[in-house]
Design an enzyme around this catalytic site. Structure first.
Site, PDB file in Angstrom:
ATOM      1  N   GLY A 187       0.834  -1.197   0.000  1.00 33.46           N
ATOM      2  CA  GLY A 187       0.000   0.000   0.000  1.00 33.46           C
ATOM      3  C   GLY A 187       0.865   1.241   0.000  1.00 33.46           C
ATOM      4  O   GLY A 187       2.038   1.212   0.364  1.00 33.46           O
ATOM      5  N   GLY A 189       0.667   5.746   0.652  1.00 29.67           N
ATOM      6  CA  GLY A 189      -0.104   6.859   1.181  1.00 29.67           C
ATOM      7  C   GLY A 189       0.781   8.073   1.316  1.00 29.67           C
ATOM      8  O   GLY A 189       1.972   8.046   0.989  1.00 29.67           O
ATOM      9  N   ALA A 190       0.192   9.163   1.814  1.00 26.00           N
ATOM     10  CA  ALA A 190       0.941  10.411   1.932  1.00 26.00           C
ATOM     11  C   ALA A 190       2.100  10.292   2.915  1.00 26.00           C
ATOM     12  O   ALA A 190       3.093  11.003   2.802  1.00 26.00           O
ATOM     13  CB  ALA A 190      -0.006  11.536   2.376  1.00 26.00           C
ATOM     14  N   SER A 191       1.987   9.401   3.898  1.00 25.61           N
ATOM     15  CA  SER A 191       3.034   9.300   4.916  1.00 25.61           C
ATOM     16  C   SER A 191       4.118   8.316   4.547  1.00 25.61           C
ATOM     17  O   SER A 191       5.155   8.255   5.205  1.00 25.61           O
ATOM     18  CB  SER A 191       2.419   8.878   6.255  1.00 25.61           C
ATOM     19  OG  SER A 191       1.856   7.576   6.143  1.00 25.61           O
ATOM     20  N   GLY A 192       3.931   7.524   3.514  1.00 30.90           N
ATOM     21  CA  GLY A 192       4.949   6.548   3.138  1.00 30.90           C
ATOM     22  C   GLY A 192       4.372   5.356   2.428  1.00 30.90           C
ATOM     23  O   GLY A 192       3.296   5.425   1.835  1.00 30.90           O
ATOM     24  N   THR A 193       5.086   4.244   2.541  1.00 31.73           N
ATOM     25  CA  THR A 193       4.728   3.036   1.805  1.00 31.73           C
ATOM     26  C   THR A 193       4.711   1.849   2.754  1.00 31.73           C
ATOM     27  O   THR A 193       5.502   1.780   3.696  1.00 31.73           O
ATOM     28  CB  THR A 193       5.759   2.778   0.687  1.00 31.73           C
ATOM     29  OG1 THR A 193       5.812   3.930  -0.171  1.00 31.73           O
ATOM     30  CG2 THR A 193       5.363   1.565  -0.142  1.00 31.73           C
ATOM     31  N   VAL A 194       3.804   0.911   2.504  1.00 37.81           N
ATOM     32  CA  VAL A 194       3.781  -0.342   3.248  1.00 37.81           C
ATOM     33  C   VAL A 194       4.280  -1.441   2.313  1.00 37.81           C
ATOM     34  O   VAL A 194       3.704  -1.666   1.247  1.00 37.81           O
ATOM     35  CB  VAL A 194       2.365  -0.680   3.764  1.00 37.81           C
ATOM     36  CG1 VAL A 194       2.385  -1.986   4.566  1.00 37.81           C
ATOM     37  CG2 VAL A 194       1.825   0.453   4.613  1.00 37.81           C
ATOM     38  N   LYS A 209       5.868  -0.658   7.472  1.00 38.20           N
ATOM     39  CA  LYS A 209       5.400   0.682   7.141  1.00 38.20           C
ATOM     40  C   LYS A 209       6.608   1.611   7.144  1.00 38.20           C
ATOM     41  O   LYS A 209       7.252   1.816   8.183  1.00 38.20           O
ATOM     42  CB  LYS A 209       4.366   1.139   8.168  1.00 38.20           C
ATOM     43  CG  LYS A 209       3.580   2.380   7.782  1.00 38.20           C
ATOM     44  CD  LYS A 209       2.466   2.610   8.793  1.00 38.20           C
ATOM     45  CE  LYS A 209       1.590   3.787   8.404  1.00 38.20           C
ATOM     46  NZ  LYS A 209       0.469   3.962   9.368  1.00 38.20           N
ATOM     47  N   ARG A 305     -11.267   5.814  16.835  1.00 41.00           N
ATOM     48  CA  ARG A 305     -11.696   7.040  16.132  1.00 41.00           C
ATOM     49  C   ARG A 305     -11.620   6.983  14.607  1.00 41.00           C
ATOM     50  O   ARG A 305     -11.936   7.963  13.949  1.00 41.00           O
ATOM     51  CB  ARG A 305     -10.908   8.263  16.625  1.00 41.00           C
ATOM     52  CG  ARG A 305     -11.116   8.579  18.084  1.00 41.00           C
ATOM     53  CD  ARG A 305     -10.722   9.995  18.438  1.00 41.00           C
ATOM     54  NE  ARG A 305      -9.302  10.260  18.242  1.00 41.00           N
ATOM     55  CZ  ARG A 305      -8.720  11.397  18.607  1.00 41.00           C
ATOM     56  NH1 ARG A 305      -9.428  12.364  19.168  1.00 41.00           N
ATOM     57  NH2 ARG A 305      -7.425  11.573  18.409  1.00 41.00           N
TER      58      ARG A 305
END
Length: 466
Positions: A187, A189-194, A209, A305
């Site tokens: 996966g 995303g904006a914060s990095g890669t998995v 992650k 949340r």
């Protein structure tokens, strides 16, 4: 109060003439010249009011006006102008802008990779809707500013928090000695890669992650510290468990954190919910596993949340685990309420999307996870959460004004399922049961064994997506 609904807009100073004049020079008492700089951080106050005759907003900038008209009909704006304004106020207060795209949040989907294909199972496939909606991090709220000073403080806090950190500049080497990278990306995303990796000794697969830390905004750094704190002290069969962290600080501009976590080979629940028709027995079984995770979290004074199908990972052996604690809240013994507006709008409880004036007001507690679980069950039943085909601001308005969403096909729902959803989706949080109470609900008695049934749905979803 209506004049403050949209707050103020920060903008650049008025355009300067092409032939710029040098700044004026003034003499100081000591005879030295003083230079006056141009104004910075110009703030333009915009007065907004509602026309009592037409119900329209007066004073909105053109960009906001056109956008508002595209989202809410004139009849709606006339009938419920304050409710519309409240939805926009919440939306804009979270750092969102009027166009249809919203600031992306630092969130990397921890989707699992493909596993071995098995024989075709007789699982109905849901027809994907022709209307597509960007329901990735574009609907997630949060964000703040950053400085070099708090960046240094962040790294100090991070190093104090991590229990097992590689030596500065050597964490990458230590990781490589323990794990072998796979070519598969699970996966992004904006914060990095998995990414997928394997233990060199046991050959066990793990999800890693990989997060670049310097580019993270301050609020995202705070969320990461909370996430790590939660992951370190939480361990449960229905939670994606944390294994180890590697912090590589070879340079301040390329600091990277590697979080090693459990790997599940079935992907996220979203694919199964969207691509297959889930009957009540398997819905009950998955809901039970999620509730067990939520009950454990709440017992340990943690609010997730952001409970949604994207954050529920599956295994082909029947595993169901909740993941992504980036938005979680750690409660103290003296404070079981939170006021921070954070999460993904389509799954947020009404009390989370209602603007509260007084900062000291008690806004919401762990019951917001129960609402989100109800929406999660609706996802499995209907293939998507309510209002997914609306943009986030319209979804926020509908949650605020409508409360419990309508069920698409109530005639084909059992009495047990209907009652389960009605309790989860009670607008009054005090009327919602706890996770422990819901585990005793009669609907969960319908649950089927997951070991084989879940695998059938996972494989059917993969074929539909192929």
């Amino acid at each position: 109060q209506l004049s403050r609904l949209f707050g103020s807009r920060r903008g650049s100073p008025s355009p300067r003439p092409q032939q710029q004049q040098p700044p004026p020079q003034l003499a100081s008492p000591g005879g030295q010249s003083l230079e006056i700089s141009s104004p910075i951080s110009v703030e333009r106050q915009i007065h907004i009011e509602i026309d009592p005759d037409t119900g329209e907003f007066i004073g909105l900038p053109d960009t906001w006006r056109l956008w508002l008209e595209s989202q809410f009909s004139s009849e709606l704006r006339l009938r419920q102008p304050t409710a519309v304004a409240e939805a926009v106020r919440f939306y804009s207060g979270c750092g969102s802008r009027p166009p249809s795209t919203v600031d992306a949040a630092d969130e990397a989907d921890e989707d699992a990779g493909d596993g071995g294909e098995g024989p075709a199972a007789d699982v109905p496939v849901r027809k994907r809707s022709a209307l597509t909606v960007d329901s990735s991090p574009s609907g997630t709220v949060g964000g703040s500013s950053q400085t070099e000073a708090n960046l240094t403080e962040f790294f100090c806090q991070l190093e104090d928090l991590l229990l097992d950190v590689g030596a500065p500049g050597k964490a990458g080497d230590e990781f490589e000695a323990k794990y072998a990278w796979s070519q598969e990306v699970l996966g992004t995303g904006a914060s990095g890669t998995v990414r997928l990796a394997r233990d060199r000794v046991t050959n066990r697969p793990v999800a890693v992650k990989c997060m670049r830390l310097v580019a993270r905004q301050q609020r995202r750094r705070d969320a990461l510290l909370t996430e790590l704190s939660a992951m370190q002290r939480l361990r449960h069969d229905n939670i994606v468990n944390f294994i180890r962290a590697y912090l590589n600080r070879s340079s301040s501009s390329s600091a990277e954190l590697l979080l090693v976590m459990e790997y599940l080979d079935g992907g996220c629940l979203t694919d199964v919910a969207m691509e297959t028709v889930m009957q009540e027995p398997i819905i009950a079984a998955v809901a039970r596993e999620c509730l067990q995770a939520v009950a454990y979290l709440h017992h340990n004074r943690v609010i997730h949340r952001d409970l949604k199908s994207d954050n529920v990972l599956l295994g082909t052996g029947g595993e169901v685990k909740v993941t992504d604690f980036g938005f979680c809240a750690l409660l103290t013994t003296d404070d079981s309420y939170r006021c921070t507006r954070i999460g993904t709008p389509y799954w947020m409880a009404p009390e989370m999307v209602t603007v509260v004036e007084r900062q000291s007001a008690r806004c919401y507690n762990s019951k917001v996870d129960i609402w989100s679980l109800g929406v999660l069950v609706l996802e499995m039943l209907e293939g998507e959460p309510p209002y997914l085909h609306e943009l986030p601001v319209k979804a926020i308005y509908l949650i605020q004004t409508k409360g419990k969403p309508d069920y698409k096909d109530p005639a084909n729902m059992s009495a047990e399922l209907t009652n389960f959803l009605d309790q989860c989706l009670s607008v009054d949080p005090e009327q919602r049961p706890t996770a422990g109470e819901l585990l005793e609900h009669s609907f969960l008695a319908k649950a089927c064994p997951l070991q084989w049934k879940l695998r059938e749905h996972i494989l059917a979803a993969r074929r539909a997506l192929a």
